[in-house]
Each structure stands twice: as C-alpha cells, then as structure tokens.
Design a protein around this motif. Structure first.
Motif, short mmCIF file in Angstrom:
data_model
loop_
_atom_site.label_atom_id
_atom_site.label_comp_id
_atom_site.label_asym_id
_atom_site.label_seq_id
_atom_site.Cartn_x
_atom_site.Cartn_y
_atom_site.Cartn_z
N THR A 10 0.84 -1.20 0.00
CA THR A 10 0.00 0.00 0.00
C THR A 10 0.88 1.25 0.00
O THR A 10 2.04 1.21 0.37
CB THR A 10 -0.92 0.06 1.23
N ARG A 11 0.28 2.36 -0.41
CA ARG A 11 0.93 3.65 -0.28
C ARG A 11 -0.13 4.70 0.01
O ARG A 11 -1.33 4.46 -0.21
CB ARG A 11 1.74 4.02 -1.53
N LEU A 12 0.30 5.83 0.50
CA LEU A 12 -0.61 6.92 0.84
C LEU A 12 -0.51 8.03 -0.20
O LEU A 12 0.59 8.40 -0.60
CB LEU A 12 -0.29 7.47 2.23
N ILE A 13 -1.65 8.55 -0.61
CA ILE A 13 -1.67 9.73 -1.46
C ILE A 13 -2.57 10.75 -0.76
O ILE A 13 -3.41 10.39 0.07
CB ILE A 13 -2.19 9.42 -2.88
N TYR A 14 -2.39 12.02 -1.08
CA TYR A 14 -3.19 13.02 -0.38
C TYR A 14 -3.45 14.23 -1.26
O TYR A 14 -2.78 14.44 -2.27
CB TYR A 14 -2.52 13.43 0.93
N GLY A 15 -4.46 15.00 -0.85
CA GLY A 15 -4.88 16.15 -1.64
C GLY A 15 -6.06 15.79 -2.53
O GLY A 15 -6.19 14.66 -2.99
N PHE A 16 -6.96 16.75 -2.75
CA PHE A 16 -8.17 16.47 -3.52
C PHE A 16 -7.87 16.02 -4.94
O PHE A 16 -8.49 15.08 -5.45
CB PHE A 16 -9.08 17.71 -3.53
N HIS A 17 -6.92 16.68 -5.63
CA HIS A 17 -6.65 16.33 -7.02
C HIS A 17 -6.14 14.90 -7.14
O HIS A 17 -6.62 14.12 -7.97
CB HIS A 17 -5.61 17.28 -7.61
N ALA A 18 -5.17 14.54 -6.30
CA ALA A 18 -4.56 13.22 -6.40
C ALA A 18 -5.56 12.11 -6.09
O ALA A 18 -5.65 11.11 -6.80
CB ALA A 18 -3.36 13.12 -5.46
N VAL A 19 -6.33 12.29 -5.02
CA VAL A 19 -7.28 11.25 -4.63
C VAL A 19 -8.44 11.17 -5.62
O VAL A 19 -8.90 10.09 -5.98
CB VAL A 19 -7.77 11.48 -3.19
N PRO A 27 -10.60 3.18 -9.33
CA PRO A 27 -11.37 3.19 -8.07
C PRO A 27 -11.16 1.95 -7.22
O PRO A 27 -11.20 2.03 -5.99
CB PRO A 27 -12.82 3.31 -8.55
N ASP A 28 -10.93 0.80 -7.86
CA ASP A 28 -10.75 -0.43 -7.08
C ASP A 28 -9.47 -0.43 -6.26
O ASP A 28 -9.32 -1.22 -5.33
CB ASP A 28 -10.75 -1.64 -8.02
N SER A 29 -8.53 0.45 -6.61
CA SER A 29 -7.26 0.48 -5.88
C SER A 29 -7.34 1.33 -4.61
O SER A 29 -6.42 1.31 -3.80
CB SER A 29 -6.15 1.04 -6.78
N VAL A 30 -8.43 2.08 -4.44
CA VAL A 30 -8.58 2.94 -3.25
C VAL A 30 -9.14 2.10 -2.12
O VAL A 30 -10.31 1.71 -2.12
CB VAL A 30 -9.49 4.14 -3.55
N LEU A 31 -8.31 1.81 -1.14
CA LEU A 31 -8.70 0.92 -0.05
C LEU A 31 -9.44 1.65 1.07
O LEU A 31 -10.36 1.09 1.66
CB LEU A 31 -7.45 0.24 0.53
N GLU A 32 -9.04 2.87 1.35
CA GLU A 32 -9.67 3.63 2.43
C GLU A 32 -9.33 5.10 2.26
O GLU A 32 -8.23 5.45 1.85
CB GLU A 32 -9.19 3.13 3.79
N ILE A 33 -10.31 5.96 2.58
CA ILE A 33 -10.10 7.40 2.53
C ILE A 33 -10.29 7.97 3.93
O ILE A 33 -11.30 7.72 4.58
CB ILE A 33 -11.09 8.08 1.56
N THR A 72 2.89 15.85 6.80
CA THR A 72 2.73 17.24 6.36
C THR A 72 1.31 17.70 6.66
O THR A 72 0.40 16.87 6.80
CB THR A 72 3.01 17.40 4.86
N ARG A 73 1.13 19.01 6.77
CA ARG A 73 -0.21 19.56 6.98
C ARG A 73 -0.86 19.97 5.65
O ARG A 73 -1.97 20.48 5.64
CB ARG A 73 -0.13 20.77 7.92
N ARG A 74 -0.17 19.72 4.56
CA ARG A 74 -0.66 20.18 3.25
C ARG A 74 -1.48 19.10 2.55
O ARG A 74 -1.37 18.89 1.34
CB ARG A 74 0.53 20.60 2.38
N HIS A 75 -2.32 18.40 3.29
CA HIS A 75 -3.10 17.30 2.72
C HIS A 75 -4.52 17.72 2.35
O HIS A 75 -5.27 16.93 1.80
CB HIS A 75 -3.17 16.14 3.72
N GLN A 76 -4.91 18.95 2.67
CA GLN A 76 -6.23 19.50 2.36
C GLN A 76 -7.36 18.73 3.04
O GLN A 76 -8.52 18.83 2.64
CB GLN A 76 -6.47 19.52 0.84
N GLY A 77 -7.02 17.95 4.04
CA GLY A 77 -8.05 17.23 4.78
C GLY A 77 -8.45 15.90 4.18
O GLY A 77 -9.43 15.29 4.61
N VAL A 78 -7.69 15.41 3.21
CA VAL A 78 -8.02 14.11 2.61
C VAL A 78 -6.76 13.31 2.33
O VAL A 78 -5.81 13.79 1.73
CB VAL A 78 -8.85 14.30 1.31
N VAL A 79 -6.75 12.07 2.83
CA VAL A 79 -5.65 11.13 2.62
C VAL A 79 -6.26 9.79 2.22
O VAL A 79 -7.29 9.39 2.77
CB VAL A 79 -4.80 10.94 3.90
#
Length: 250
Positions: A10-19, A27-33, A72-79
C-alpha cells in the motif's frame, strides 16, 4: 514531522486532485479514505459523492491524525490508502502500444519530489506517453510527488528502470531519437526535428546529465537563455521541450 510508514502493498496519497484522480482512473485500488470533519464546503460534498459512487470506504479523521499519516499539513483534509501492488509498467509495453510518434520524458536522477510531481503534471499536459527514471539515485513516486502531480501520477505511465543508459538504447532500437538537454550544446531545441519519435532527457537539479547518459543520447540541445540566469527548474525545462514537440507536430 514523521509520517506513518507505508507497506510494500500500500501507499498513501493526499490532496483532492490526487485522490479524485485515483477514484476516476482506478477506483478499485482505493482501499480507504481518511477525511477531515473540519470542512463542510461544496468541494468536500462533491468529493464525498464521488467517493461513495466509487464504493470507497470513508473514515472520518482528525487533522492531527492526517498530519501524522503523511508527515505534512498540506493534505487538504483528505488522505487515501491505495493498493501499490498493481503490475509495473514496462518501457516495452509503452513502446509497443503507441499509435503515434513517441514523446517521452526521461529524468536522470531527479531528487526533489516536488520537481518530480511537477514534471509528471507537465508530461500529462503535453501528452507525453511516459516518464522514465532510474530506480536508484532518484526520488521515486512518493506521496508528495503524487500530490504535486495533481492526478497526473495516475494518467502518465511512470516507468522506473535499473539501467538508464540501457533504457535509452532500447528506445533508440525502437526508432526513438534521444535528445539530451544541455546548456552548452551547440544546437537549440528549436533546431531539433521533433515530428519524429523523440525522448527528451533532462538531468537532476544542479548536476545536469550524468556522463554515460550524455554519451548515450543521439544529440544534445539547449534551451536559449536570454537573461542572467544560467538554468531553469527541471519541470519548467521539461515543459519547454515537450511543448515544442507538440508545436512542431501541430
């Protein structure tokens, strides 16, 4: 600020655009938001609707937890936690599947994730078919690079290779003209015929192209500089080179 460790699967991505891009393209690769409850604006409501339509699991989270997850705090509230086990894309896969002349960006040891993300974004905008980079002595596609790419990390194939010179020779054997960007080159990029299949090779921040990479290129070209600065950021230079190819191709 130390971030939570990622696993091999797994890996983490963040920010509205990336997610959002991941939800659109895989979509099937997104395990949890993990979503902050601090924001209730229209953008968040639209994002939640997209995530629910994709069947993604949403976990309300405090801002501090998100900070700790990604460092980081630059995640825009979504990871998002995503599946990182998808099949690696090979250079041959891209070269064999093209129905137009190749346009490839090669990065020789870029170390800054912000620069890598920006290069991916430029490559997407210019319609490049792939971004190629060495596995070693390069930053890799981490969460910061994915966020800066604003979704381009999921639209442009990012290919890592063990031996960059060998990968350049593979492109040459496939009929791709390999051009290295070098400030001391005699020829300007505007003198290069980019209507043919082309791979642009750009070096790392401050160091430029490594010797073997430079020697493997078919030719070198420079970006004409008219001011006092001697070089450009690698993502800016990438954009100039790739969009000149698009201009020539019409």
């Amino acid at each position: 600020m130390a971030k939570a460790p990622e696993t091999a699967s797994t890996r983490l991505i963040y920010g509205f655009h990336a997610v959002s891009a991941k939800l659109r393209h895989a979509p099937d690769s997104v395990l949890e938001i993990f979503l902050s409850g601090d924001r209730k604006d229209a953008r968040v409501r639209k994002f939640v609707a997209q995530a629910e339509a994709a069947g993604a699991r949403i976990t309300p989270s405090e801002g501090d937890k998100l900070d700790a997850l990604v460092g980081t705090r630059r995640h825009q509230g979504v990871v998002a936690k995503v599946d990182a086990t998808r099949r690696d894309i090979k250079l041959a896969d891209v070269l064999d599947s093209l129905d137009e002349n190749a346009l490839i960006l090669v990065l020789d040891g870029v170390q800054d994730p912000h620069n890598l993300g920006a290069c991916l974004r430029v490559a997407d905008a210019a319609g490049a078919h792939a971004v190629v980079a060495p596995k070693d002595r390069a930053v890799g596609l981490n969460a910061t690079a994915v966020k800066v790419a604003s979704g381009a990390a999921d639209t442009v194939p990012y290919i890592t290779v063990t031996n960059l010179a060998r990968a350049l020779r593979e492109m040459q054997e496939a009929g791709v003209w390999v051009v290295g960007a070098a400030g001391e080159a005699d020829k300007s990029l505007y003198e290069i015929d980019q209507k043919v299949p082309v791979a642009w090779v750009l070096g790392a921040e401050g160091d430029g192209l490594r010797r073997l990479t430079r020697e493997t290129c078919d030719e070198l070209a420079r970006i004409p500089m008219h001011g006092s600065v001697e070089s450009l950021n690698v993502s800016v230079a990438s954009g100039i080179c790739l969009f000149e190819a698009r201009r020539q191709r019409g």
